[in-house]
Each structure stands twice: as structure tokens, then as C-alpha cells.
Design an enzyme around this catalytic site. Structure first.
Site, short mmCIF file in Angstrom:
data_model
loop_
_atom_site.label_atom_id
_atom_site.label_comp_id
_atom_site.label_asym_id
_atom_site.label_seq_id
_atom_site.Cartn_x
_atom_site.Cartn_y
_atom_site.Cartn_z
N GLU A 1 1.57 -8.71 -44.25
CA GLU A 1 0.44 -8.06 -44.58
C GLU A 1 -0.87 -8.59 -44.24
O GLU A 1 -2.00 -8.21 -44.06
CB GLU A 1 0.63 -8.19 -46.23
CG GLU A 1 2.02 -6.81 -46.49
CD GLU A 1 3.44 -7.42 -45.85
OE1 GLU A 1 3.73 -6.28 -47.15
OE2 GLU A 1 3.72 -8.37 -45.53
N GLU B 1 10.90 -6.22 -47.66
CA GLU B 1 10.26 -6.51 -48.95
C GLU B 1 11.91 -5.17 -49.29
O GLU B 1 12.71 -5.93 -50.18
CB GLU B 1 9.56 -5.82 -49.68
CG GLU B 1 8.35 -7.26 -49.29
CD GLU B 1 7.36 -7.00 -49.74
OE1 GLU B 1 6.47 -7.79 -50.32
OE2 GLU B 1 6.37 -5.70 -49.41
#
Length: 259
Positions: free
Chosen positions: A131, A111
């Protein structure tokens, strides 16, 4: 400010920020996020710094994302207004930021890279938003940036499977700008940064701001409103706006001052 979890080096107008927690593959915890917030705040307001490069310490990892061991041990999780690493929610910086991905870029690490304007990746770099495998979701921008950068179906393919993607595939998908041999990501990122410094920093900031704001509205609205964007207006009244055409007419390299 004394830096504990990062290093900052300046080469002329280029700021190099190195994430420095190699013992945990440069995974970040709360204190690191707040430190990096200040680092990028300082970069954003420094008139002498035009471009930033973000990389990781060592040759194995760019950033392994959130420090899950810290979190599991009861460590407080959180970051400042700039988001993960002080970057993923930093929408007001018009200066270019380059990710020199020198290894693993997982979860929050990916990210961070997606929040940068360019991604230069070593051949050993690996990208993923894993995740869901630990009961989380990529809420530091990954779920929104990846579809915008590579298209919905290809992004869904990465996000829903949580699969790992090589640097080569990242280039083919379109989120990596260049793949270089292992150990050369920072050198290549510096080469890109130096190419950018050949241009007026005022023009670069105006271009980045116009792109970012324009993508949030229709094409018609973007073209109609772009001359009212603050960075575009700043460019139009800058010394560089005069220097560029003057240098061209005099057949000499321009002397940019960034104001």
C-alpha cells in the site's frame, strides 16, 4: 442470493469460497465485499458447516487486494461490518477459516489470508503489503495482524519496505502453515480441513474463541476467565462433550453432531 463475484461449494461440513474476479487477479471492489459479507454471514450461522476455505479463481492470484482501477475510475470504495471480503473485521466467528493461497496475495488479499486461522500456500504464492507504494496503508488489519503473527521487527521489515515475500519465506517467517506445489493449495487446505473435522466442532470453536480472547488480555486473566467464554460454556453442555469420552471408552470413532 445470486453470486456474481464469488463461488460457494460445500463438501460435507466444509464450505469452499472462491473469489472470482480473475480478470483483475481477484481484486475486490465494493459490490464484491458486500457479496462476501453475506457469504460468510451464511457460513457463520449454518449449523451444518463447520470449516471454511477461501481461495482464488485461476492459478495466478489468490487476491490482488483492493481494485485500484475501479477506485481510480470513481468507483465507490467501502465494505460492510465484516471488513475486506467480509472477513478482516469478522471477530465473532468461532469456526475455523483456512486460506488456500494459490498465487498473488497482495495488500487486502494478504490481509484476507492473515485474518484466516491457517494459511496453506502454493509455491508460486507471493505476499506483500504494498500500500505505501500507492500512497495508502494496510488498514484492513495487516498493520496489526502481521506484527502479532511474526513479531514486530520482521513485520516492520515487510511493511516499511513493501517488499514481496515468497511462500517459502512466509513459512520461515511463520505466517504460512504449509507450502505445496503450484496448483495444490486447495487440495492441501481440504486435507487440513478434513483433519480438523476429526475433532469435535464444539471443542474447535471453544479453542479458537479462547485463543482469540486470551491473546487480548494477560495470561493470568485469560486462564481465570476462559471457562466463562460463550463457546467454552457451549462446549461443556453439548452432546459432543458426552460423546467424546463415551466413544473413547467404547474404543470407537466419535460421532460428532456439533451441538
Amino acid at each position: 442470493m445470486e453470486l456474481k463475484f464469488s463461488r460457494v461449494e460445500r463438501k460435507g461440513p466444509i464450505t469452499i469460497v472462491t473469489l472470482s474476479r480473475p480478470e483483475v487477479y481477484n481484486a475486490l471492489h465494493t459490490d464484491a465485499h458486500f457479496e462476501l459479507q453475506k457469504v460468510f454471514d451464511d457460513f457463520s450461522v449454518d449449523p451444518d458447516q463447520w470449516i471454511a476455505i477461501v481461495t482464488g479463481s485461476g492459478d495466478k492470484a489468490f487476491c490482488a487486494g483492493n481494485d485500484l482501477k475501479w477506485q481510480a475510475a470513481g468507483g465507490k470504495r467501502g465494505w460492510d461490518k465484516g471488513g475486506f471480503a467480509g472477513l478482516t473485521s469478522r471477530f465473532d466467528c468461532d469456526k475455523p477459516i483456512i486460506a488456500a493461497v494459490n498465487g498473488v496475495a497482495m495488500g487486502g488479499g494478504f490481509e484476507i489470508a492473515l485474518a484466516c486461522d491457517l494459511i496453506i500456500a502454493a509455491e508460486n504464492a507471493t505476499f506483500a503489503l504494498p500500500e505505501p507504494r500507492v500512497g495508502l496503508a494496510a488498514l484492513a488489519g495487516g498493520l496489526h495482524r502481521l506484527p502479532r503473527q511474526i513479531g514486530l521487527k520482521r513485520a516492520m521489515g515487510m511493511i516499511l519496505t513493501a517488499r514481496h515475500v515468497s511462500a517459502k519465506e512466509g513459512f520461515e517467517l511463520g505466517f504460512v502453515n504449509e507450502v505445496v506445489p503450484q496448483g495444490e493449495a486447495l487440495t492441501a487446505a481440504l486435507r487440513w480441513a478434513e483433519m480438523i473435522t476429526k475433532n469435535s466442532p464444539m471443542s474447535i470453536r471453544a479453542s479458537k474463541q479462547a485463543i482469540q480472547r486470551g491473546l487480548a488480555v494477560s495470561l493470568e486473566q485469560a486462564i481465570a476467565e476462559q471457562r466463562d467464554y460463550p463457546a467454552v460454556q457451549a462446549m461443556a453442555v453439548s452432546q459432543d462433550y458426552i460423546e467424546g469420552p463415551k466413544a473413547f471408552s467404547e474404543k470407537r470413532p466419535p460421532k460428532w453432531v456439533g451441538k
